[in-house]
Scaffold this active site. Structure first.
Site, mmCIF file in Angstrom:
data_model
loop_
_atom_site.group_PDB
_atom_site.id
_atom_site.type_symbol
_atom_site.label_atom_id
_atom_site.label_comp_id
_atom_site.label_asym_id
_atom_site.label_seq_id
_atom_site.Cartn_x
_atom_site.Cartn_y
_atom_site.Cartn_z
ATOM 1 N N ARG A 1 -26.191 83.571 41.660
ATOM 2 C CA ARG A 1 -27.356 84.134 40.971
ATOM 3 C C ARG A 1 -26.952 85.010 39.792
ATOM 4 O O ARG A 1 -27.596 84.984 38.743
ATOM 5 C CB ARG A 1 -28.220 84.923 41.964
ATOM 6 C CG ARG A 1 -29.020 83.997 42.829
ATOM 7 C CD ARG A 1 -29.850 84.690 43.903
ATOM 8 N NE ARG A 1 -30.613 83.660 44.620
ATOM 9 C CZ ARG A 1 -31.401 83.890 45.662
ATOM 10 N NH1 ARG A 1 -31.541 85.123 46.123
ATOM 11 N NH2 ARG A 1 -32.036 82.897 46.252
ATOM 12 N N TYR B 1 -32.900 76.934 39.128
ATOM 13 C CA TYR B 1 -31.877 76.759 40.194
ATOM 14 C C TYR B 1 -31.339 78.067 40.764
ATOM 15 O O TYR B 1 -31.590 79.123 40.234
ATOM 16 C CB TYR B 1 -30.798 75.771 39.814
ATOM 17 C CG TYR B 1 -29.855 75.980 38.653
ATOM 18 C CD1 TYR B 1 -29.691 77.178 38.001
ATOM 19 C CD2 TYR B 1 -29.075 74.890 38.234
ATOM 20 C CE1 TYR B 1 -28.790 77.305 36.967
ATOM 21 C CE2 TYR B 1 -28.166 75.012 37.189
ATOM 22 C CZ TYR B 1 -28.031 76.229 36.560
ATOM 23 O OH TYR B 1 -27.135 76.340 35.555
ATOM 24 N N GLU B 2 -30.669 77.930 41.891
ATOM 25 C CA GLU B 2 -30.194 79.085 42.683
ATOM 26 C C GLU B 2 -31.353 79.990 43.102
ATOM 27 O O GLU B 2 -31.212 81.206 43.165
ATOM 28 C CB GLU B 2 -29.121 79.888 41.927
ATOM 29 C CG GLU B 2 -27.989 79.086 41.332
ATOM 30 C CD GLU B 2 -27.301 78.139 42.308
ATOM 31 O OE1 GLU B 2 -27.509 78.254 43.524
ATOM 32 O OE2 GLU B 2 -26.554 77.254 41.849
ATOM 33 N N GLY B 3 -32.482 79.374 43.434
ATOM 34 C CA GLY B 3 -33.687 80.124 43.796
ATOM 35 C C GLY B 3 -34.550 80.287 42.576
ATOM 36 O O GLY B 3 -34.143 80.960 41.623
ATOM 37 N N GLN C 1 -36.793 84.818 43.337
ATOM 38 C CA GLN C 1 -36.114 86.061 42.945
ATOM 39 C C GLN C 1 -37.075 87.245 43.047
ATOM 40 O O GLN C 1 -36.706 88.322 43.521
ATOM 41 C CB GLN C 1 -35.598 85.969 41.501
ATOM 42 C CG GLN C 1 -34.680 84.791 41.211
ATOM 43 C CD GLN C 1 -33.451 84.764 42.067
ATOM 44 O OE1 GLN C 1 -32.849 85.804 42.334
ATOM 45 N NE2 GLN C 1 -33.074 83.596 42.541
#
Lengths: 601, 601
Positions: free
Chosen positions: B296, B440-442, B447
């Site tokens: 992140r 991406y990555e959440g 977030q």
């Protein structure tokens, strides 16, 4: 595969219930727009765009246009056949003048069709769409002979048209164009030069393409005061109207673009092509603005278009895709997860989209009514008033509408998570197609300066004062109603921010015009927010009236009221922030010189 | 062709003058980071990324990756050779632990290299970038044997790594994964299932790829509490470390994406592939978060990256392209038009970009220092404090940083007008590449919920109180200084908005958790705005101190002060609007049911 359904219920609400189009039956052309006819046009146009144009949208993106070695261009598979159907069905002729073969109906209905077709397939809709602007210029400034030669075929769709302004070294600053027009001695001119970014510049949809071209005659002033407009057909037209020799204009290449792949964006080379002057010498800019104003409203509608189709697909995905549980506890215990529709952050994006698209649709169709009133209202005063208001709203509809439309399309892609980023689902195309709307027909920075530098001060600020008066009166009336008052009070506050921003410009921009330039973007957004707020207040009022009559589709009207509340809660607060930015002025913005922007190693 | 110059002067300013990295020489690993070494790493890494990686960026976009019938994947032309150079130069090993062959230097320097490489070529940087996260997970949770087998080669770049979380039916909600891990009886597991969206999932850069895979063991709980993490090498590793048989994992297809074409985003099919559990059974989520937190922060840096390269190219274009005249009168009379750099609306976009990129760079490198302090600070209290602050800042850096980074990249494309929309100039690629960082990555919605639902209430709100204290003290100190006071006072107001929003959550979210969900996005943006404001206050303070010493590059420091003023003028006002939206709560957002979102015909 993404899908599209024309939002005909909402359109009928705006046309019949909000604008009450049938009540204008005393205006020329409006008498044929009976309630039955209006509904038929809306419903059938919606069906056509959803069934014929929408299925070609992704195909157009994937195939793009192909230029062959001889300079000819093939449009994506299916476009030719679809255009044939579009032409035969007469959708493009609805609001065109009867004397040139159009149906003479209100522009409101023409705008409805523009919206549906741009939403179903923006790249396709641009082929007939730009013709509308070219035809408007010919109608306003062309000679009788030019009108007779070109207009009936352009309006029927037998031929299509283009607008040729941009050159490699100049876009916004048209005073710099180099394309030359030299008199041939027989009333015609030899046009020589290179035009770029010409949408629909070459294609296989029609036998002829009518190019409207800005060029300079010998010795013309070296500024925008030295530009003339010419009509240059791809194929010369014989006296009897039949097609003659190929003219000296050809497609040099097709641009590879971020989106709208289905439209052929061409470099056009004019090599002594034969053209005829439209209107007066050196007055081409005025003629150009006729095309441009029509085109800018069209682009404003496109801002709505991609947001709308992206929204429809995001709603479907949010109801289908299951991830996680509602924060308030599982909504569907029998399933392993709830639809993402339950998550507030997804709902935030969907509500933003709903509030924007429905509000902006109301604004675009109100503007269409103003176009009609500009031409057809019974008194000169009414016509002038409509014209001033329309002039003020046009840059807002184009600039704010496309900035926000792009943001909404991007949010709708976000609803899909990773699936939004892969091309398969189609959401990427909506974002890529929407992106051009902020750029073409004058970037949104140009729109902001048109609004603040030209429209605001025009006639001593008469138009903006008229807007404030109109908004103030409607807010005042709504404050008398218990249910509408909370909405009206919030809108009044936002209107106050706009009025304060206007005042700040008046007090500061004379002394330093950079203050105007530094705040123009912010002002355009403040006005967009307030104007859509006014649309929502109007829609809430109509919905409230309808609900009192216990209507069948209660859900529709209740949703209008709830969305109006959401709009006031979530859109209006930005007006205050934008005003504060605007009032910060140009000083910190313009403080740094060129050297401070260099990347230092 | 777009260009890139690593902004090494600004980086050295942040690392040496703002963070004063050399002053941490008492911490392990920091002693080797002498001022000379720091400057050398920054300058040489910048040169490498600009000279080797940047020229391949557009090539990667145009060529993409190719999957062959046997499932193998070829990366774009030049990527293999560039990776070879990257590996040999050791750029990837700078901040990796010495016991596994790394150089053990501060993470601050590792982040600098992450920024430069992601800016020069995001698709390329993702190959080694995801390996960092995979290696971190192995380091934190792997057995000694696993560490010895994989880590030295992953850190040296001989092998690369991936993270396998997402499946067709689940992304965010990992409790739903279906990939199975069945014990083979010899301590290994047979992994079977399909993973999608696997960045760098298959390629030709290295002989082996180490996949870290989430899967479920038989009888595991049907939730996130039933997930285990496995290491699954593409090629099995013999006891002596040599490569053995091909494992049962293969690339089924490559996704067609909006951007990052140079990175192979794969569907990976696991067909009884041999894997080994990393960490404890059913505790895979904890291990996953180790990867995720590193990833992140990496994505937050990417938000900066595309904004930075787009900004550099927009500055060059704005100085070169001539259209129109300055509002205050012609700037260059001898030319036919002024550079568009003179127009306030262009300057607005460039200043927004400058203020964001420099501010976010300062924030990312401060976060990198916190990563170091988390591991290496001398007291447990200091380590815990750094950890809490880092946990709080991570979703802001990822979520706000990429939302704003995308907006800035889009604005920089806008500076180019129509030329920004054609692929030739490269601006479209920056926007298309940047778009993935919000997903991406959440997703950024995830977030926002991580920030508001997890980090804010954690330990009774200790982290956010610490942040308020720290910001409050710095603001208080700056208010004592005549020149800094106007900046500090504006920041204090924005901080007050954040504090009020925090209080509103405390008072309302317990009673209805949807209030938290409805405001989380707004809160994340408020905190991003305030945090970058704090960075600008710090930078202004340092610049002021330096200017007192009559430095040689006065222009650099004066620009810092002017940009700080711009930031406070033009970014902070949004904090108030966001707070008002947040305080509107969930009611109008969640009022409508599913049926109100259907498009009615």
């Amino acid at each position: 595969m993404p899908t599209y359904t024309a939002p005909t219920r909402d359109t009928r609400f705006i046309v019949n219930e909000l604008l009450d189009l049938a009540s204008y039956g005393n205006l020329p052309g409006f008498e044929s727009a009976t309630p039955d006819m209006i509904d038929t046009v809306i419903n059938e146009a919606g069906k056509f765009c959803a069934e014929v144009l929408a299925p070609l949208n992704k195909i157009g993106d994937e195939h793009g246009c192909t230029r062959h070695d001889d300079g000819s261009v093939t449009t994506p598979p299916g476009f030719r056949e679809a255009f044939e159907q579009y032409r035969e069905s007469g959708w493009g002729t609805i609001s065109q003048p009867e004397e040139f073969g159009g149906q003479g109906m209100p522009h409101v209905l023409g705008f409805v069709i523009e919206e549906f077709s741009a939403t179903a397939n923006q790249a396709f809709a641009m082929y007939p769409g730009l013709t509308t602007g070219a035809a408007a210029a010919l109608q306003a400034q062309g000679s009788d002979e030019q009108k007779a030669t070109y207009l009936p075929k352009m309006i029927s769709g037998e031929w299509l048209g283009t607008m040729n302004l941009t050159e490699p070294h100049c876009g916004t600053d048209l005073g710099m164009i180099r394309t030359k027009a030299e008199p041939n001695g027989d009333g015609s001119y030899a046009i020589t030069g290179t035009k770029i970014f010409i949408s629909s510049g070459e294609h296989d949809l029609t036998d002829n393409i009518i190019h409207l071209v800005l060029a300079k005659t010998p010795g013309a002033p070296d500024s925008t005061k030295g530009i003339s407009l010419f009509v240059v057909p791809k194929v010369l037209v014989n006296e009897d109207g039949s097609l003659g020799a190929r003219n000296g204009v050809s497609c040099g290449s097709i641009e590879e673009k971020m989106g709208i792949h289905g439209n052929s964006t061409c470099v056009l080379n004019y090599d002594g092509a034969t053209g005829w002057m439209v209107g007066e010498e050196n007055r081409g800019l005025a003629a150009m603005f006729v095309m441009m104003n029509a085109a800018r409203l069209g682009v404003g509608i496109q801002g709505l278009a991609q947001a709308e189709v992206a929204y429809q697909n995001a709603v479907a995905y949010a109801l289908d895709r299951r991830q996680g549980r509602a924060l308030t506890g599982p909504a569907e215990l029998e399933e392993k997860a709830d639809p993402i529709f339950v998550h507030p952050d997804v709902r935030r994006m969907l509500m933003d989209a709903k509030a924007f698209t429905e509000g902006h649709r109301a604004l675009c169709l109100w503007a269409a009514l103003l176009v009609d009133l500009t031409h057809k209202a019974q008194t000169e005063e009414e016509r002038d008033e409509a014209d001033a208001l329309l002039g003020l709203l046009t840059p807002v509809i184009k600039g704010y509408g496309t900035d926000k439309g792009y943001a909404v399309a991007t949010d709708m892609q976000q609803v899909f998570g990773g699936h939004g980023y892969v091309e398969e689902w189609g959401m990427s195309q909506f974002v890529r197609d929407a992106r051009i709307t902020q750029i073409y027909e004058g970037t949104n920075g140009v729109q902001a300066m048109d609004l603040c530098g030209r429209k605001l001060p025009s006639k001593g600020g008469a138009a903006i004062q008229e807007f404030f008066k109109l908004a103030g009166e409607e807010i005042g009336a709504a404050k008398e109603d218990e249910e509408l008052a909370p909405l009206a009070e919030k809108l009044e506050k936002a209107l106050g921010e706009q009025q304060a921003a206007t005042m700040w410009f008046m007090q500061n921009a004379m002394q330093n015009p950079n203050h105007l330039g530094a705040g123009a973007h912010h002002y355009m957004h403040v006005m967009g927010i307030v104007t859509l707020g006014l649309m929502w207040l109007r829609m809430a009022k109509v919905a409230q009236e309808k609900l009192a009559g216990e209507p069948e589709d209660k859900i529709f009207y209740e949703a209008k009221l709830a969305t109006a509340r959401y709009y006031m809660d979530r859109f209006l607060p930005d007006a205050g922030a934008l005003r504060r930015k605007l009032e910060a002025g140009a000083d910190s913005m313009m403080a740094l010189g060129e050297e401070a922007f260099a990347t230092a190693a």
